[in-house]
Scaffold this motif. Structure first.
Motif, mmCIF file in Angstrom:
data_model
loop_
_atom_site.group_PDB
_atom_site.id
_atom_site.type_symbol
_atom_site.label_atom_id
_atom_site.label_comp_id
_atom_site.label_asym_id
_atom_site.label_seq_id
_atom_site.Cartn_x
_atom_site.Cartn_y
_atom_site.Cartn_z
ATOM 1 N N GLU A 111 0.825 -1.198 0.000
ATOM 2 C CA GLU A 111 0.000 0.000 0.000
ATOM 3 C C GLU A 111 0.868 1.261 0.000
ATOM 4 O O GLU A 111 0.574 2.238 -0.690
ATOM 5 C CB GLU A 111 -0.920 0.001 1.229
ATOM 6 C CG GLU A 111 -1.860 1.208 1.310
ATOM 7 C CD GLU A 111 -2.761 1.342 0.086
ATOM 8 O OE1 GLU A 111 -3.077 2.484 -0.285
ATOM 9 O OE2 GLU A 111 -3.142 0.303 -0.506
ATOM 10 N N GLN A 115 1.121 4.231 -2.833
ATOM 11 C CA GLN A 115 1.014 5.650 -2.522
ATOM 12 C C GLN A 115 2.223 6.423 -3.060
ATOM 13 O O GLN A 115 2.091 7.546 -3.550
ATOM 14 C CB GLN A 115 0.908 5.847 -1.008
ATOM 15 C CG GLN A 115 -0.393 5.367 -0.405
ATOM 16 C CD GLN A 115 -0.390 5.488 1.119
ATOM 17 O OE1 GLN A 115 0.375 6.263 1.689
ATOM 18 N NE2 GLN A 115 -1.240 4.708 1.773
ATOM 19 N N TYR A 119 2.296 9.448 -5.644
ATOM 20 C CA TYR A 119 2.911 10.710 -5.219
ATOM 21 C C TYR A 119 3.898 11.215 -6.271
ATOM 22 O O TYR A 119 3.889 12.397 -6.631
ATOM 23 C CB TYR A 119 3.620 10.499 -3.889
ATOM 24 C CG TYR A 119 4.209 11.762 -3.288
ATOM 25 C CD1 TYR A 119 3.442 12.589 -2.480
ATOM 26 C CD2 TYR A 119 5.538 12.119 -3.527
ATOM 27 C CE1 TYR A 119 3.966 13.745 -1.919
ATOM 28 C CE2 TYR A 119 6.081 13.268 -2.979
ATOM 29 C CZ TYR A 119 5.294 14.080 -2.172
ATOM 30 O OH TYR A 119 5.839 15.224 -1.633
#
Length: 236
Positions: A111, A115, A119
Motif C-alpha cells: 500500500e 502511494q 505521489y
C-alpha cells in the motif's frame, strides 16, 4: 575544439557528481558534457540528481542518455507497476522512492509503494517525462555514446533493440571492434572488466562506470584535442 566530458551511472550520488564537475573544472559554456544514463536508484539522492541533470540539459545543451534504471522508474510510474516493481525494488528502487517521497520508510508494504507511485506521478511528472524523453544513444565526430553497449550482430547498430542499448553486456564486451568510432559506455562496472573501478580501455570501446553507488568511484573520461584523460571522485 572544446573538451568532451563523459560521466555515467551517477545513481543518485549527487555529491560525488557535483564534486567531480568541480574537480575537472567543468565550464558549461565551453565544455561538452555527455551523461551516459542511470541517474536514479541505489544512491541516496535520486530526485536531486534528476533535477540537476534536467537543469544541465535544458540550460547548457548537455547530452543525457537513457539507462535501464531510468526506464524502469518510468515504467513503474507510467504503468500499473506489477510487472516491473519486483525488479525495481531489487535493484535499488527503494532508495529512489525514499528520495522522492518524504513518507517512505525502510519497512514498507504494498500500500505504501502504491502511494509512493501516485505521489511521484502527481508531484514529479516533469521528472518522469524528462527521463522518458531521453535518447538511447548519441554520436559525434569522435565517438558513439551509449548506456550499455552495441550488439555486434547488427550490421547497422542503430537498428538494434532498445533493450540492447540499455542492457547488453558480455557479447558486446567480448566483441572485436566493429564500428569506425570508439564506443563509450557505462552500465557494467569497470571492476567487472579489469578488476579496477578505473576507466577501462578496451578494443574499440571504453567503459566508464566506476561503481559509485557501490562505494567505489564516479569516473569522468575527458577527450581533449585527440587525447584521453581521466578523473574520479571516490564515494566513501
Amino acid at each position: 575544439m572544446s573538451r568532451i566530458l563523459m560521466i555515467s551511472d551517477i545513481h543518485g550520488c549527487i555529491k560525488p557528481f557535483n564534486e567531480l564537475l568541480d574537480a575537472v573544472k567543468y565550464i558549461p559554456t565551453e565544455d561538452k558534457l555527455i551523461l551516459l544514463g542511470d541517474y536514479v536508484d541505489r544512491g541516496p539522492q535520486s530526485k536531486e540528481t534528476v533535477e540537476r541533470v534536467k537543469e544541465l540539459v535544458q540550460n547548457y545543451n548537455v547530452i543525457a542518455l537513457k539507462g535501464n534504471h531510468n526506464q524502469r522508474l518510468v515504467d513503474l510510474i507510467r504503468t500499473d507497476g506489477e510487472e516491473v516493481q519486483p525488479k525495481f525494488l531489487e535493484h535499488g528502487g527503494m532508495q529512489t522512492l525514499q528520495s522522492y517521497c518524504p513518507f517512505m520508510t525502510e519497512d514498507c508494504n504494498e500500500e505504501l509503494i502504491k502511494q509512493a507511485r501516485e505521489y511521484v506521478r502527481d508531484h514529479y511528472n516533469t521528472h518522469i517525462a524528462f527521463l522518458e524523453s531521453l535518447p538511447l544513444y548519441h554520436e559525434d565526430l569522435y565517438h558513439i555514446y551509449v548506456h550499455a553497449g552495441l550488439n555486434p550482430k547488427y550490421a547497422n547498430w542503430r537498428e538494434q533493440s532498445d533493450y540492447d542499448f540499455m542492457y547488453i553486456k558480455g557479447e558486446f564486451h567480448q566483441s572485436k571492434p566493429f564500428t569506425e568510432k570508439p564506443i563509450i559506455f557505462g552500465h557494467t562496472r569497470t571492476i567487472e572488466l579489469h578488476d579496477s573501478p578505473d576507466i577501462w580501455f578496451g578494443q574499440g570501446k571504453i567503459g566508464i562506470d566506476g561503481g559509485c553507488a557501490y562505494g567505489m568511484q564516479l569516473n569522468c573520461l575527458i577527450y581533449d584535442d585527440g587525447h584521453y584523460y581521466t578523473a574520479d571522485i571516490k564515494n566513501s
